[in-house]
Write a protein that holds these residues in place. Structure first.
Motif, PDB file in Angstrom:
ATOM      1  N   LYS A 113       0.932  -1.160   0.042  1.00 22.09           N
ATOM      2  CA  LYS A 113      -0.113   0.049   0.087  1.00 22.09           C
ATOM      3  C   LYS A 113       0.834   1.346  -0.059  1.00 22.09           C
ATOM      4  CE  LYS A 113      -2.509  -0.917   3.615  1.00 22.09           C
ATOM      5  NZ  LYS A 113      -3.441  -1.036   4.716  1.00 22.09           N
ATOM      6  N   TRP A 114       2.005   1.171   1.009  1.00 21.96           N
ATOM      7  CA  TRP A 114       2.742   2.501   0.856  1.00 21.96           C
ATOM      8  C   TRP A 114       3.477   2.627  -0.272  1.00 21.96           C
ATOM      9  CZ3 TRP A 114       1.986   6.059   3.883  1.00 21.96           C
ATOM     10  CH2 TRP A 114       1.164   6.074   5.298  1.00 21.96           C
ATOM     11  N   VAL A 115       3.845   1.506  -1.108  1.00 24.11           N
ATOM     12  CA  VAL A 115       4.635   1.515  -2.475  1.00 24.11           C
ATOM     13  C   VAL A 115       3.679   2.197  -3.382  1.00 24.11           C
ATOM     14  CG1 VAL A 115       5.522   0.049  -4.331  1.00 24.11           C
ATOM     15  CG2 VAL A 115       6.083  -0.469  -2.170  1.00 24.11           C
ATOM     16  N   VAL A 116       2.332   1.658  -3.547  1.00 24.35           N
ATOM     17  CA  VAL A 116       1.343   2.339  -4.226  1.00 24.35           C
ATOM     18  C   VAL A 116       1.152   3.945  -3.889  1.00 24.35           C
ATOM     19  CG1 VAL A 116      -1.037   2.701  -5.127  1.00 24.35           C
ATOM     20  CG2 VAL A 116       0.043   0.193  -4.796  1.00 24.35           C
ATOM     21  N   VAL A 117       1.011   4.344  -2.715  1.00 24.05           N
ATOM     22  CA  VAL A 117       1.225   5.845  -2.355  1.00 24.05           C
ATOM     23  C   VAL A 117       2.480   6.416  -2.885  1.00 24.05           C
ATOM     24  CG1 VAL A 117       0.962   7.280  -0.667  1.00 24.05           C
ATOM     25  CG2 VAL A 117      -0.688   5.301  -0.654  1.00 24.05           C
ATOM     26  N   ALA A 118       3.526   5.730  -2.779  1.00 25.71           N
ATOM     27  CA  ALA A 118       4.769   6.521  -3.153  1.00 25.71           C
ATOM     28  C   ALA A 118       4.868   6.690  -4.722  1.00 25.71           C
ATOM     29  CB  ALA A 118       5.728   5.660  -2.677  1.00 25.71           C
ATOM     30  N   VAL A 119       4.182   5.520  -5.525  1.00 27.93           N
ATOM     31  CA  VAL A 119       4.254   5.830  -6.793  1.00 27.93           C
ATOM     32  C   VAL A 119       3.217   6.991  -7.350  1.00 27.93           C
ATOM     33  CG1 VAL A 119       3.360   4.626  -8.858  1.00 27.93           C
ATOM     34  CG2 VAL A 119       4.723   3.404  -7.375  1.00 27.93           C
ATOM     35  N   VAL A 120       2.216   7.083  -6.615  1.00 31.58           N
ATOM     36  CA  VAL A 120       1.318   8.046  -6.865  1.00 31.58           C
ATOM     37  C   VAL A 120       1.609   9.688  -6.885  1.00 31.58           C
ATOM     38  CG1 VAL A 120      -0.972   9.070  -6.513  1.00 31.58           C
ATOM     39  CG2 VAL A 120      -0.849   6.698  -6.588  1.00 31.58           C
TER      40      VAL A 120
END
Length: 229
Positions: A171-178
Protein backbone atom coordinates in the motif's frame (compact mmCIF):
# COMPACT_ATOMS: atom_id res chain seq x y z
CA UNK A 1 -29.38 0.06 19.91
CA UNK A 2 -25.90 -1.38 19.29
CA UNK A 3 -22.98 0.81 18.19
CA UNK A 4 -22.93 -1.04 14.90
CA UNK A 5 -26.52 -0.09 14.05
CA UNK A 6 -26.09 3.38 15.48
CA UNK A 7 -23.19 4.14 13.15
CA UNK A 8 -24.63 2.31 10.13
CA UNK A 9 -25.57 5.48 8.14
CA UNK A 10 -22.08 6.85 8.71
CA UNK A 11 -20.48 3.58 7.63
CA UNK A 12 -22.60 3.39 4.46
CA UNK A 13 -21.59 6.94 3.54
CA UNK A 14 -17.91 6.30 4.22
CA UNK A 15 -17.83 3.06 2.21
CA UNK A 16 -19.56 4.73 -0.72
CA UNK A 17 -17.15 7.66 -0.45
CA UNK A 18 -14.28 5.19 -0.42
CA UNK A 19 -15.35 3.46 -3.64
CA UNK A 20 -16.13 6.76 -5.43
CA UNK A 21 -12.77 8.30 -4.53
CA UNK A 22 -11.04 5.04 -5.46
CA UNK A 23 -12.55 5.09 -8.96
CA UNK A 24 -11.84 8.80 -9.42
CA UNK A 25 -8.23 8.39 -8.24
CA UNK A 26 -7.66 5.39 -10.52
CA UNK A 27 -9.08 7.22 -13.55
CA UNK A 28 -7.07 10.38 -12.84
CA UNK A 29 -3.88 8.39 -12.33
CA UNK A 30 -4.48 6.49 -15.57
CA UNK A 31 -5.10 9.69 -17.54
CA UNK A 32 -1.97 11.25 -16.06
CA UNK A 33 0.31 8.34 -16.96
CA UNK A 34 -1.30 7.99 -20.41
CA UNK A 35 -0.50 11.63 -21.18
CA UNK A 36 3.11 11.16 -20.03
CA UNK A 37 3.36 8.23 -22.45
CA UNK A 38 1.82 10.33 -25.24
CA UNK A 39 4.38 13.08 -24.67
CA UNK A 40 7.48 10.89 -24.49
CA UNK A 41 6.44 8.12 -26.90
CA UNK A 42 4.67 9.86 -29.81
CA UNK A 43 2.97 7.79 -32.50
CA UNK A 44 3.50 9.13 -36.03
CA UNK A 45 0.21 7.60 -37.16
CA UNK A 46 -1.94 9.37 -34.59
CA UNK A 47 0.15 12.35 -33.41
CA UNK A 48 1.12 13.84 -36.76
CA UNK A 49 -1.01 16.95 -36.18
CA UNK A 50 -0.46 17.17 -32.43
CA UNK A 51 2.35 18.67 -30.40
CA UNK A 52 3.34 17.55 -26.89
CA UNK A 53 1.84 20.75 -25.46
CA UNK A 54 -1.61 19.62 -26.61
CA UNK A 55 -1.55 17.04 -23.80
CA UNK A 56 -0.66 19.50 -21.04
CA UNK A 57 -4.28 20.53 -20.41
CA UNK A 58 -5.26 16.95 -19.62
CA UNK A 59 -2.18 16.56 -17.42
CA UNK A 60 -3.06 19.62 -15.35
CA UNK A 61 -6.69 18.55 -14.99
CA UNK A 62 -5.73 15.03 -13.89
CA UNK A 63 -3.15 16.49 -11.50
CA UNK A 64 -5.75 18.71 -9.85
CA UNK A 65 -8.17 15.80 -9.44
CA UNK A 66 -5.52 13.45 -8.06
CA UNK A 67 -4.13 16.02 -5.61
CA UNK A 68 -7.59 16.56 -4.11
CA UNK A 69 -9.24 13.14 -4.37
CA UNK A 70 -6.43 10.68 -3.60
CA UNK A 71 -5.72 12.05 -0.07
CA UNK A 72 -9.45 11.78 0.65
CA UNK A 73 -9.39 8.12 -0.41
CA UNK A 74 -6.32 7.41 1.75
CA UNK A 75 -7.91 9.10 4.77
CA UNK A 76 -11.24 7.28 4.39
CA UNK A 77 -9.50 3.92 3.93
CA UNK A 78 -7.35 4.41 7.03
CA UNK A 79 -10.36 5.55 9.05
CA UNK A 80 -12.40 2.50 8.03
CA UNK A 81 -9.45 0.19 8.72
CA UNK A 82 -8.99 1.63 12.20
CA UNK A 83 -12.73 1.47 12.85
CA UNK A 84 -12.80 -2.24 11.97
CA UNK A 85 -9.83 -2.92 14.24
CA UNK A 86 -11.72 -1.26 17.11
CA UNK A 87 -15.05 -2.90 16.18
CA UNK A 88 -14.33 -6.33 14.64
CA UNK A 89 -18.04 -7.06 14.23
CA UNK A 90 -18.14 -4.47 11.43
CA UNK A 91 -16.27 -6.88 9.17
CA UNK A 92 -19.66 -8.45 8.54
CA UNK A 93 -21.40 -5.28 7.36
CA UNK A 94 -23.35 -6.00 4.17
CA UNK A 95 -22.33 -2.74 2.52
CA UNK A 96 -18.69 -3.62 3.10
CA UNK A 97 -19.06 -7.13 1.68
CA UNK A 98 -20.95 -5.92 -1.39
CA UNK A 99 -18.40 -3.21 -2.20
CA UNK A 100 -15.45 -5.55 -1.66
CA UNK A 101 -16.84 -8.19 -3.99
CA UNK A 102 -17.93 -5.59 -6.55
CA UNK A 103 -14.50 -3.94 -6.59
CA UNK A 104 -12.68 -7.26 -6.98
CA UNK A 105 -15.10 -8.29 -9.74
CA UNK A 106 -14.64 -5.06 -11.73
CA UNK A 107 -10.84 -5.14 -11.30
CA UNK A 108 -10.74 -8.74 -12.53
CA UNK A 109 -12.78 -7.79 -15.61
CA UNK A 110 -10.40 -4.92 -16.36
CA UNK A 111 -7.37 -7.21 -16.11
CA UNK A 112 -9.01 -9.78 -18.40
CA UNK A 113 -9.97 -7.10 -20.92
CA UNK A 114 -6.46 -5.66 -20.75
CA UNK A 115 -4.91 -9.02 -21.63
CA UNK A 116 -7.42 -9.64 -24.44
CA UNK A 117 -6.64 -6.21 -25.93
CA UNK A 118 -2.91 -6.86 -25.70
CA UNK A 119 -3.16 -10.21 -27.51
CA UNK A 120 -5.52 -8.80 -30.14
CA UNK A 121 -3.18 -5.88 -30.83
CA UNK A 122 -0.22 -8.24 -31.10
CA UNK A 123 -2.11 -10.41 -33.62
CA UNK A 124 -2.89 -7.30 -35.68
CA UNK A 125 0.81 -6.41 -35.80
CA UNK A 126 0.33 -3.06 -34.06
CA UNK A 127 2.32 -3.72 -30.90
CA UNK A 128 4.29 -0.56 -30.07
CA UNK A 129 6.20 0.64 -27.03
CA UNK A 130 3.53 3.25 -26.43
CA UNK A 131 0.73 0.69 -26.46
CA UNK A 132 2.61 -1.74 -24.20
CA UNK A 133 3.24 0.99 -21.62
CA UNK A 134 -0.44 1.91 -21.58
CA UNK A 135 -1.42 -1.74 -21.15
CA UNK A 136 1.04 -2.05 -18.26
CA UNK A 137 -0.43 1.09 -16.70
CA UNK A 138 -3.94 -0.36 -16.77
CA UNK A 139 -2.62 -3.66 -15.46
CA UNK A 140 -0.84 -1.88 -12.60
CA UNK A 141 -3.97 0.06 -11.61
CA UNK A 142 -6.37 -2.87 -11.87
CA UNK A 143 -3.86 -5.29 -10.34
CA UNK A 144 -3.25 -3.01 -7.35
CA UNK A 145 -6.96 -2.60 -6.70
CA UNK A 146 -7.60 -6.32 -7.16
CA UNK A 147 -4.76 -7.46 -4.88
CA UNK A 148 -5.66 -4.99 -2.12
CA UNK A 149 -9.37 -5.74 -1.99
CA UNK A 150 -8.84 -9.46 -2.53
CA UNK A 151 -6.65 -9.44 0.57
CA UNK A 152 -9.53 -7.69 2.35
CA UNK A 153 -11.82 -10.55 1.32
CA UNK A 154 -9.33 -13.13 2.59
CA UNK A 155 -9.11 -11.23 5.86
CA UNK A 156 -12.92 -11.24 5.99
CA UNK A 157 -13.03 -15.02 5.68
CA UNK A 158 -10.32 -15.53 8.30
CA UNK A 159 -11.80 -12.96 10.72
CA UNK A 160 -8.75 -10.72 10.57
CA UNK A 161 -6.22 -13.46 11.32
CA UNK A 162 -4.54 -13.46 7.93
CA UNK A 163 -1.40 -11.59 8.89
CA UNK A 164 -0.74 -10.11 5.45
CA UNK A 165 2.08 -7.78 6.43
CA UNK A 166 3.29 -7.54 2.84
CA UNK A 167 0.04 -5.85 1.82
CA UNK A 168 0.76 -2.99 4.22
CA UNK A 169 4.13 -2.46 2.54
CA UNK A 170 2.54 -2.69 -0.90
CA UNK A 171 0.00 0.00 0.00
CA UNK A 172 2.80 2.41 0.84
CA UNK A 173 4.55 1.52 -2.41
CA UNK A 174 1.39 2.45 -4.33
CA UNK A 175 1.11 5.73 -2.40
CA UNK A 176 4.75 6.50 -3.21
CA UNK A 177 4.15 5.78 -6.92
CA UNK A 178 1.17 8.15 -6.95
CA UNK A 179 3.17 10.90 -5.22
CA UNK A 180 6.06 10.51 -7.69
CA UNK A 181 3.60 10.60 -10.59
CA UNK A 182 2.11 13.85 -9.28
CA UNK A 183 5.56 15.37 -8.84
CA UNK A 184 6.55 14.35 -12.35
CA UNK A 185 3.42 16.08 -13.64
CA UNK A 186 4.72 19.46 -12.50
CA UNK A 187 7.99 18.71 -14.30
CA UNK A 188 6.26 17.76 -17.57
CA UNK A 189 3.53 20.41 -17.68
CA UNK A 190 5.59 23.15 -16.06
CA UNK A 191 5.08 25.15 -12.90
CA UNK A 192 1.97 27.32 -12.44
CA UNK A 193 4.14 30.44 -12.83
CA UNK A 194 5.19 29.42 -16.34
CA UNK A 195 1.71 28.58 -17.65
CA UNK A 196 0.71 32.18 -18.41
CA UNK A 197 3.87 32.63 -20.47
CA UNK A 198 3.11 29.40 -22.33
CA UNK A 199 -0.42 30.63 -23.12
CA UNK A 200 0.98 33.90 -24.45
CA UNK A 201 3.31 31.95 -26.75
CA UNK A 202 0.43 29.80 -27.97
CA UNK A 203 -1.62 32.95 -28.66
CA UNK A 204 1.24 34.45 -30.69
CA UNK A 205 1.52 31.22 -32.68
CA UNK A 206 -2.20 31.27 -33.43
CA UNK A 207 -2.02 34.93 -34.48
CA UNK A 208 0.89 34.22 -36.83
CA UNK A 209 -0.94 31.25 -38.31
CA UNK A 210 -4.06 33.35 -38.86
CA UNK A 211 -1.96 36.12 -40.42
CA UNK A 212 -0.35 33.62 -42.79
CA UNK A 213 -3.75 32.34 -43.86
CA UNK A 214 -4.99 35.86 -44.56
CA UNK A 215 -1.90 36.72 -46.63
CA UNK A 216 -2.29 33.55 -48.70
CA UNK A 217 -5.99 34.27 -49.21
CA UNK A 218 -5.17 37.84 -50.30
CA UNK A 219 -2.59 36.56 -52.80
CA UNK A 220 -4.99 34.01 -54.27
CA UNK A 221 -7.70 36.61 -54.79
CA UNK A 222 -5.62 39.56 -56.06
CA UNK A 223 -2.39 37.93 -57.21
CA UNK A 224 -0.41 40.40 -55.15
CA UNK A 225 0.84 40.82 -51.61
CA UNK A 226 -0.91 43.29 -49.27
CA UNK A 227 0.76 46.67 -48.80
CA UNK A 228 0.66 46.28 -45.01
CA UNK A 229 -0.41 43.73 -42.44
Amino acid sequence: MTDQNKNLPRDVFLYLLSIVTLVASAVSFGILVFQYINVYFPDLLTDYYFSPSSYYGSIRQALAALIVIFPVYVWVSRFLKKDIEENPEKRELKIRKWLLYLTVFVAALVIIGDLVTLINTYLNGELTTRFILKVLTIFFIAGSVFSYYFSELRELRTKGKNGLDWMGVYKWVVVAVVILTIGFGFYVAGSPQSQRTVRFDERRTQDLSSLQSQVINYWQKKNALPQNL
